[in-house]
Design a protein around this motif. Structure first.
Motif, PDB file in Angstrom:
ATOM      1  N   VAL A  40      33.932  48.362  52.276  1.00 20.19           N
ATOM      2  CA  VAL A  40      32.849  47.778  51.844  1.00 20.19           C
ATOM      3  C   VAL A  40      31.823  48.049  52.968  1.00 20.19           C
ATOM      4  N   VAL A  83      27.360  44.302  52.815  1.00 18.99           N
ATOM      5  CA  VAL A  83      27.228  43.019  52.041  1.00 18.99           C
ATOM      6  C   VAL A  83      27.507  41.726  53.221  1.00 18.99           C
ATOM      7  N   GLU A 122      34.667  40.954  48.918  1.00 19.16           N
ATOM      8  CA  GLU A 122      34.851  41.869  49.503  1.00 19.16           C
ATOM      9  C   GLU A 122      35.880  42.809  48.423  1.00 19.16           C
ATOM     10  N   TYR A 164      33.341  43.229  45.237  1.00 14.54           N
ATOM     11  CA  TYR A 164      32.352  44.698  45.368  1.00 14.54           C
ATOM     12  C   TYR A 164      33.344  45.288  45.002  1.00 14.54           C
ATOM     13  N   LEU A 165      34.550  45.432  45.393  1.00  9.57           N
ATOM     14  CA  LEU A 165      35.065  47.268  45.615  1.00  9.57           C
ATOM     15  C   LEU A 165      35.769  46.700  44.173  1.00  9.57           C
TER      16      LEU A 165
END
Length: 376
Positions: free
Chosen positions: A6, A10, A355, A358-359
């Motif tokens: 990340v 972020v 997170e 996002y991943l």
């Protein structure tokens, strides 16, 4: 398995933004409860803080104080120290600024008084932080306990000085005499008028420029100097730093001296720039709010600057809201508390899900890019 990481933006930028938005959403429920349209309230606050020149000046004036106290807390955090004594250090630093204005201000113009007041405010604030720093470094006394105790000592000391020493005769007000007019810092609207720019009068003054310079100084000192590297090393791992030859006692004392110095500059904005006399309780909680500013700003000068603008907006916008709707000023304190709650105590509440999201969205793409670079 995905090896994507990340990116820093972020957690440094997106996460605080989400926290602030959630705080405002909860605040909207509060406004609905007291029969105020939250959208109208937001418009009033925004217009009051940024919609006209005078309100903007007040916002910047409040933000200037938060920059000084926020930077003070941020520097201490980098060494693993929770300096909760910004209130007292700003108080005593203001005493130094006030004494310079009361004495030298009678004989010299502001451009002579200002640099001397900077030195005095910084020295007084640093001196007030020195004893807690020494006790932490040499005696193991916890910095939180000693600094908060020194807040009370500073308050009592200032009360004594203003009642028995600095108060003019034939008055009951707990304040010093007014500084000589020649020692007052120029207001921003006065400076802009010299170059032909008209701006409504406001408390915003020259110390705002100095606050920005302090942000630059902290950035250069913490990330581009040997001492800054040693401070961050001690904050990350004191044992490893000591093994590497970094002197723990020296770094703790140095860090707190710089932290106290930055808090001591607070008096430049409030006393020399606006009140023009030493008054009781002139800090008004800015030292404690500086803790929230540092937390929101992730202890980085740019973050502290942005967080200071946010709290300046809450102070000035809240005042306009109180005037427009007759809202109790305590409601504004609740708004500030919600921002502190979600940005400080609950700052990582959304971090795991953010997170993972996002991943999930970008992790595979990043893996492909890393694989292509590996082949190349």
């Amino acid at each position: 398995m995905s090896q994507a990481k990340v990116p820093a933006w972020v957690t440094v930028a997106l996460l605080p933004t989400i926290n602030v938005l959630v705080a405002f959403l909860v605040s909207a429920l509060l406004f609905i409860y007291i029969d105020i349209n939250p959208i109208d309230a937001a418009k009033v606050m925004w217009t009051g803080a940024f919609g006209y020149a005078e309100g903007f000046g007040y916002t910047m004036y409040y933000a200037t104080g938060f920059i000084f106290t926020g930077l003070a807390v941020a520097v201490a955090f980098h060494a693993g120290l929770f300096n909760i004594g910004g209130e007292g250090q700003a108080y005593i630093g203001g005493l130094g600024v006030g004494l310079v204005c009361l004495t030298l201000g009678e004989y010299a113009p502001w451009y002579i008084v200002f640099p001397v007041a900077i030195v005095a405010g910084g020295l007084f604030g640093a001196a007030w932080a020195f004893i807690p720093a020494y006790l932490q470094a040499k005696r193991g006394s916890h910095i939180v306990i000693t600094t908060i105790m020194f807040n009370f000592i500073a308050s009592s000391l200032m009360a004594y000085l203003l009642v028995d020493i600095l108060k003019p005769e034939n008055t009951m007000a707990t304040e010093s005499r007014v500084f000589a007019v020649s020692s007052w810092l120029p207001k921003m609207h006065e400076m802009l008028a010299v170059v032909g720019i008209d701006m409504a009068p406001s408390p915003m003054n020259l110390s705002f420029i100095f606050a920005l310079l302090c942000c630059v100084f902290v950035w250069l000192f913490m990330w581009h100097s040997r001492w800054g590297y040693e401070i961050r090393s001690v904050g990350s791992n004191p044992s490893a730093a000591s093994y590497a030859g970094i002197k723990y006692v020296k770094i703790i004392v140095l860090t707190m001296l710089i932290s106290g110095m930055l808090a001591g500059f607070f008096g430049l904005n409030v006393l020399q720039g606006e009140l023009h006399q030493i008054k009781l309780n002139f800090v008004e909680g800015f030292g404690f709010t500086g803790i929230a500013v540092a937390l929101m700003g992730r202890n980085h000068p740019i973050g502290v600057l942005l967080a200071s603008l946010l709290f300046g907006f809450l102070y000035q916008g809240g005042a306009e809201l109180s005037f427009e709707y007759g809202v109790d000023r305590n409601i504004v304190v609740v708004l500030q508390g919600l921002v502190i709650l979600f940005s400080g105590a609950l700052e990582h509440m959304f971090r795991p899900s953010l997170e993972r999201t996002y991943l999930k969205l970008f992790g595979s793409k990043n893996d492909e890019q890393q694989a292509e670079k590996g082949v190349a």
